[in-house]
Design an enzyme around this catalytic site. Structure first.
Site, mmCIF file in Angstrom:
data_model
loop_
_atom_site.group_PDB
_atom_site.id
_atom_site.type_symbol
_atom_site.label_atom_id
_atom_site.label_comp_id
_atom_site.label_asym_id
_atom_site.label_seq_id
_atom_site.Cartn_x
_atom_site.Cartn_y
_atom_site.Cartn_z
ATOM 1 N N ASP A 145 0.873 -1.186 -0.140
ATOM 2 C CA ASP A 145 -0.073 -0.140 -0.181
ATOM 3 C C ASP A 145 0.897 1.368 0.071
ATOM 4 O OD1 ASP A 145 -2.397 1.297 -0.058
ATOM 5 O OD2 ASP A 145 -2.431 1.633 2.153
ATOM 6 N N TYR A 198 1.284 5.621 -0.608
ATOM 7 C CA TYR A 198 0.653 7.099 0.019
ATOM 8 C C TYR A 198 0.911 8.133 -0.814
ATOM 9 C CZ TYR A 198 0.752 9.941 4.405
ATOM 10 O OH TYR A 198 0.423 10.907 5.213
ATOM 11 N N HIS A 213 -3.821 14.135 0.311
ATOM 12 C CA HIS A 213 -4.010 13.152 1.462
ATOM 13 C C HIS A 213 -2.804 13.369 2.377
ATOM 14 C CE1 HIS A 213 -5.257 9.859 3.835
ATOM 15 N NE2 HIS A 213 -3.957 9.210 3.560
ATOM 16 N N ARG A 241 0.367 16.737 12.554
ATOM 17 C CA ARG A 241 1.418 17.772 13.143
ATOM 18 C C ARG A 241 1.237 19.196 12.699
ATOM 19 N NH1 ARG A 241 3.320 13.274 10.166
ATOM 20 N NH2 ARG A 241 3.566 14.738 8.195
ATOM 21 N N GLU A 283 -10.421 3.914 3.397
ATOM 22 C CA GLU A 283 -9.587 4.521 2.400
ATOM 23 C C GLU A 283 -9.987 4.041 0.928
ATOM 24 O OE1 GLU A 283 -5.618 5.230 5.233
ATOM 25 O OE2 GLU A 283 -5.351 3.811 3.570
ATOM 26 N N GLU A 335 -9.078 3.907 -2.782
ATOM 27 C CA GLU A 335 -7.813 3.618 -3.329
ATOM 28 C C GLU A 335 -8.044 3.015 -4.721
ATOM 29 O OE1 GLU A 335 -4.753 1.987 -1.023
ATOM 30 O OE2 GLU A 335 -5.510 2.852 0.696
ATOM 31 N N ASP A 371 -9.118 0.237 1.461
ATOM 32 C CA ASP A 371 -8.205 -0.273 2.577
ATOM 33 C C ASP A 371 -8.442 0.382 3.855
ATOM 34 O OD1 ASP A 371 -5.961 -1.726 3.296
ATOM 35 O OD2 ASP A 371 -4.363 0.081 3.341
ATOM 36 N N ARG A 388 -8.307 3.855 12.961
ATOM 37 C CA ARG A 388 -7.219 4.928 13.108
ATOM 38 C C ARG A 388 -6.676 4.692 14.493
ATOM 39 N NH1 ARG A 388 -5.699 6.527 8.274
ATOM 40 N NH2 ARG A 388 -7.727 6.951 6.839
ATOM 41 N N GLN A 405 -4.196 2.155 14.944
ATOM 42 C CA GLN A 405 -3.003 2.838 14.240
ATOM 43 C C GLN A 405 -2.235 3.776 14.845
ATOM 44 O OE1 GLN A 405 -4.077 3.905 10.136
ATOM 45 N NE2 GLN A 405 -1.963 4.649 9.704
ATOM 46 N N TYR A 433 1.787 2.602 15.466
ATOM 47 C CA TYR A 433 2.367 2.881 14.236
ATOM 48 C C TYR A 433 3.884 3.193 14.322
ATOM 49 C CZ TYR A 433 2.240 8.148 13.783
ATOM 50 O OH TYR A 433 2.300 9.382 13.906
ATOM 51 N N LYS A 488 -4.266 -1.875 9.993
ATOM 52 C CA LYS A 488 -4.557 -1.856 8.674
ATOM 53 C C LYS A 488 -4.613 -3.524 8.285
ATOM 54 C CE LYS A 488 -3.578 2.224 7.009
ATOM 55 N NZ LYS A 488 -4.395 3.143 5.865
ATOM 56 N N THR A 501 -8.772 -5.797 3.706
ATOM 57 C CA THR A 501 -8.562 -5.075 2.594
ATOM 58 C C THR A 501 -9.547 -5.391 1.410
ATOM 59 O OG1 THR A 501 -6.237 -4.229 2.873
ATOM 60 C CG2 THR A 501 -7.487 -3.900 0.503
ATOM 61 N N THR A 523 -4.833 6.463 0.050
ATOM 62 C CA THR A 523 -5.945 7.078 -0.222
ATOM 63 C C THR A 523 -5.875 8.150 -1.151
ATOM 64 O OG1 THR A 523 -6.288 6.989 2.032
ATOM 65 C CG2 THR A 523 -7.518 8.649 1.165
ATOM 66 N N GLU A 528 -10.387 12.637 7.261
ATOM 67 C CA GLU A 528 -10.159 13.675 6.259
ATOM 68 C C GLU A 528 -11.455 14.554 6.298
ATOM 69 O OE1 GLU A 528 -7.170 13.581 2.870
ATOM 70 O OE2 GLU A 528 -7.866 11.658 3.065
#
Length: 393
Positions: free
Chosen positions: A106, A108, A113, A122, A178, A180, A212, A216, A219, A223, A232, A236, A323, A337
């Protein structure tokens, strides 16, 4: 003999012809192609035992010259009378996972996204980490939990961080999607031999929608420092129909500008992306319209980077884009999001929602430009959430 009549507005006309694996009532699974609201049994229509297999893998392993030869024959068959024994109503057949998945990766690859998540996680730093514009970031997923569209999804359990900073264990409270696009490897590669970016078409057979699913809260706790794991790997969802790359020739578009210029191994002579429009349906309500045309990293760059260290690929390997999101609020391909981390609820059937609840059903659909003014459709991805199961302890 019979001829399949296809409505003019159908997204599954003769210019599409996606492949799947189906079973007529009371008969074994076998390979077919979709035309309108029918499935053509290729073992019968082409008199070829390759398509009596229970997955697409034997056909995919025959390579790109064979893929194109069969497509040419199918284009001719779509306009001809077919043996009645080769034609089945889509409504009457059972569909299964069309490929035997070897490995699953997978990525990114959406700038929008990655920027959105960076701003959420952040807020006082640059949204993109220093490596993001230099390579397609990805991780290895769990091939054994790739399931066909229509499979129910059991809410996963795992460790979740509490307000005290320590974990507890239980069902995910922030279950997400997600939206995809997946890419199916047909012809594998040799261990130690990277795939050149110009050789993408010799290895990748086609595309399919992917959801996917993501927990959250699980994760977020697990992670660091090694990336996604249980949040995750529980499921899927993959579409039952694989659209061959040959059907998407009219959907190819120039890749958005990449700054800084990628390193030489990631540079193509004519870099391209795909103009594919997705829709996310939440309990029947369209809530988002992610545009694949906005993807920063191309399908070829993802495959080339995946093998840059000499990693081998195998027939049936699946890699997904990550995503798909756009710059507008209604183009975000995940609920973290869309709800901006749960702070801005989404209205679904008159209710304010943030993450998935038990009983919710998600359906992803997509279409792309076809020949002339026609559009072609990708097979949908559908999944309903079921309550978490208690452990047997």
């Amino acid at each position: 003999m019979t001829r399949i009549e296809v409505a003019p507005e159908s997204l599954f006309g003769p210019e599409n012809l996606p492949y799947g694996v189906f079973a007529p009532p009371g008969r074994p699974f076998r390979v077919g192609v979709r035309l309108g609201d029918c499935v053509i049994d290729l073992a019968v229509a082409l008199d070829d035992s390759t398509f009596a297999a229970t997955s697409l893998n034997p056909f995919l392993a025959q390579g790109s010259a064979r893929w194109h030869e069969v497509r040419d024959r199918l284009l001719a068959l779509a306009a001809a009378d077919l043996p009645a024994a080769a034609v089945h109503s889509l409504a009457e057949v059972e569909l299964k996972l069309p490929i035997e998945v070897g490995d699953y990766v997978d990525f990114y690859a959406s700038l929008d996204h990655a920027t959105n998540l960076g701003r959420l996680f952040r807020p006082d730093s640059e949204p993109l980490l220093p490596n993001w514009r230099h390579l397609p970031v990805g991780y290895h997923g769990r091939a054994g939990t790739v399931v066909v569209s229509g499979t129910d999804i059991v809410r996963p359990r795992g460790q979740r961080r509490t307000d005290s900073g320590t974990p507890d264990f239980g069902p995910s409270r922030r279950l997400d999607i997600e939206a995809e696009l997946g890419f199916v490897v047909g012809a594998g590669s040799t261990l130690g031999q990277p795939i050149d970016i110009e050789d993408f078409g010799a290895h990748v057979f086609g595309v399919a929608l992917v959801n996917d699913w993501s927990a959250r809260d699980i994760q977020a706790w697990e992670y660091q420092p090694l990336g996604p794991f249980l949040g995750k790997s529980f499921a899927t969802s993959l579409a039952a129909w694989i659209t061959p790359l040959a059907a998407l020739a009219a959907a190819r578009i120039p890749l958005p500008a990449q700054t800084p210029e990628p390193l030489p191994y990631l540079r193509a002579e004519a870099p391209w992306g795909l103009d594919i429009d997705l829709t996310v349906h939440w309990d029947g309500t369209p809530v988002s319209y992610p545009p694949f045309a906005r993807m920063y990293w191309s399908p070829a760059q993802m495959l080339t980077h995946l093998t840059a260290n000499g990693a081998a690929t195998r027939t049936g390997d699946l890699y997904a884009s990550g995503t798909i999101s756009g710059p507008e609020p209604d183009q975000r391909g995940s609920f973290i999001e869309l709800s901006w981390g749960g702070t801005e609820p989404i209205r679904v059937n008159g209710q304010k929602r943030t993450f998935l609840e038990d009983g919710d059903e998600i359906v992803l659909t997509a279409s792309a430009p076809g020949p002339g003014t026609r559009r072609i459709g990708l097979g949908e991805v559908r999944g309903r959430i079921w309550a978490a199961r208690e452990r047997d302890d």
